[in-house]
Design a protein around this motif. Structure first.
Motif, PDB file in Angstrom:
ATOM      1  N   THR A 177       0.972  -1.326  -0.087  1.00  0.00           N
ATOM      2  CA  THR A 177       0.128   0.185  -0.011  1.00  0.00           C
ATOM      3  C   THR A 177       0.866   1.152  -0.013  1.00  0.00           C
ATOM      4  N   ALA A 178       0.088   2.320  -0.266  1.00  0.00           N
ATOM      5  CA  ALA A 178       0.897   3.648  -0.166  1.00  0.00           C
ATOM      6  C   ALA A 178       1.467   3.932   1.202  1.00  0.00           C
ATOM      7  N   ALA A 179       0.890   3.333   2.294  1.00  0.00           N
ATOM      8  CA  ALA A 179       1.240   3.628   3.590  1.00  0.00           C
ATOM      9  C   ALA A 179       2.368   2.882   3.838  1.00  0.00           C
ATOM     10  N   GLN A 180       2.769   1.872   3.057  1.00  0.00           N
ATOM     11  CA  GLN A 180       4.139   0.777   3.454  1.00  0.00           C
ATOM     12  C   GLN A 180       5.049   1.489   2.176  1.00  0.00           C
ATOM     13  N   THR A 181       5.062   2.565   1.426  1.00  0.00           N
ATOM     14  CA  THR A 181       5.787   2.909   0.615  1.00  0.00           C
ATOM     15  C   THR A 181       6.449   4.375   0.860  1.00  0.00           C
TER      16      THR A 181
END
Length: 276
Positions: free
Chosen positions: A217-221
């Motif tokens: 996800t974006a939260a993991q990027t």
């Protein structure tokens, strides 16, 4: 939006699984060298199980040459026109033949500009201009580079067309490429390079394709960039970093500011975030 300092981040609050990093002006120093501590950072990234992806306007073959430890890995090359995951091409977008002819004619007929064109194909890059000064600049970014008599006769799908100007790529875009920009994507990718691509193709699309392939996800990027060809990919990661030397538009888009490329900003930020 005003980007916050990278030092305000609590590393314990992050779950970074994917790092996407521009090359020139971001990871590499102004002299074109990898930053101090990069080898150690790569070991840390591997140990944490994080996927590190170079994202560049450079040719795929050039990136593979620069990152010998990433054979079979993932790359976003040619500003998103070709994306590789686990050694397999998962996306390509090519410029049509009529556009190639138009751009070649524009460069050939340009007056008052010291410019050269690179035809960026799937299997290699091609140029007509043969002087040492231009070839030296093109060779920095295109490991597979061939001189041909006529770029309009190249039999290799064109991922993008790149124009190098010894003075100002922005001046070339403004003076020569206005009509092309009505139907194509014209991106000033550095002080001396301007790229012409299919509309809607950019590094951000490449990053999203990789996020989907990795189920990240974006939260993991985490994303690092400095120039206008990085603008669209900055929004793909919640942990988005503009280098201190970045273009003002990129600084405005990013959530955080990292130290400059010459201060080894990528290494310093990632070491801080991944060491805890």
């Amino acid at each position: 939006m005003t980007a916050a300092s990278w030092t305000t981040i609590d590393p314990a609050a992050t779950d970074i699984q994917l790092v996407v990093c521009d090359m020139d002006g971001t990871l590499l120093t102004t002299a074109g060298h990898f930053p101090e501590g990069f080898d150690e950072l790569r070991e840390l990234v591997r140990a944490r199980g994080v996927t590190f992806v170079p994202a560049s306007g450079r040719q795929l073959a050039t990136l593979e040459h620069m990152f010998p430890g990433l054979e079979g890995g993932s790359f976003v090359a040619e500003n998103g026109s070709i994306v590789v995951h686990n050694g397999e091409v998962i996306s390509t977008t090519s410029v049509d033949r009529d556009t190639v002819t138009r751009v070649v004619a524009t460069v050939r007929e340009a007056e008052g500009f010291d410019i050269g064109l690179v035809y960026c194909g799937v299997n290699g890059a091609y140029v007509e201009r043969t002087d040492d000064a231009f070839l030296a600049e093109a060779s920095k970014y295109y490991a597979k580079l061939d001189v041909v008599d006529d770029l309009t006769h190249v039999d290799d799908p064109a991922l993008k067309l790149a124009i190098f100007d010894f003075t100002s790529s922005q001046a070339v875009a403004d003076a020569l490429l206005g009509d092309l920009a009505k139907s194509l994507q014209v991106v000033v990718s550095s002080a001396n390079w301007v790229d012409i691509m299919v509309p809607g193709v950019h590094k951000g699309l490449g990053v999203r394709a990789l996020q989907e392939a990795l189920s990240v996800t974006a939260a993991q990027t985490a994303v690092f960039g400095d120039y206008l060809n990085d603008f669209d990919m900055i929004s793909t990661g919640d942990w988005s970093f503009a280098m201190a030397n970045a273009h003002p538009d990129v600084l405005a888009e990013a959530n955080y500011v990292a130290p400059s490329n010459d201060e080894f900003g990528v290494v310093r930020v990632l070491t801080y975030l991944l060491s805890s």
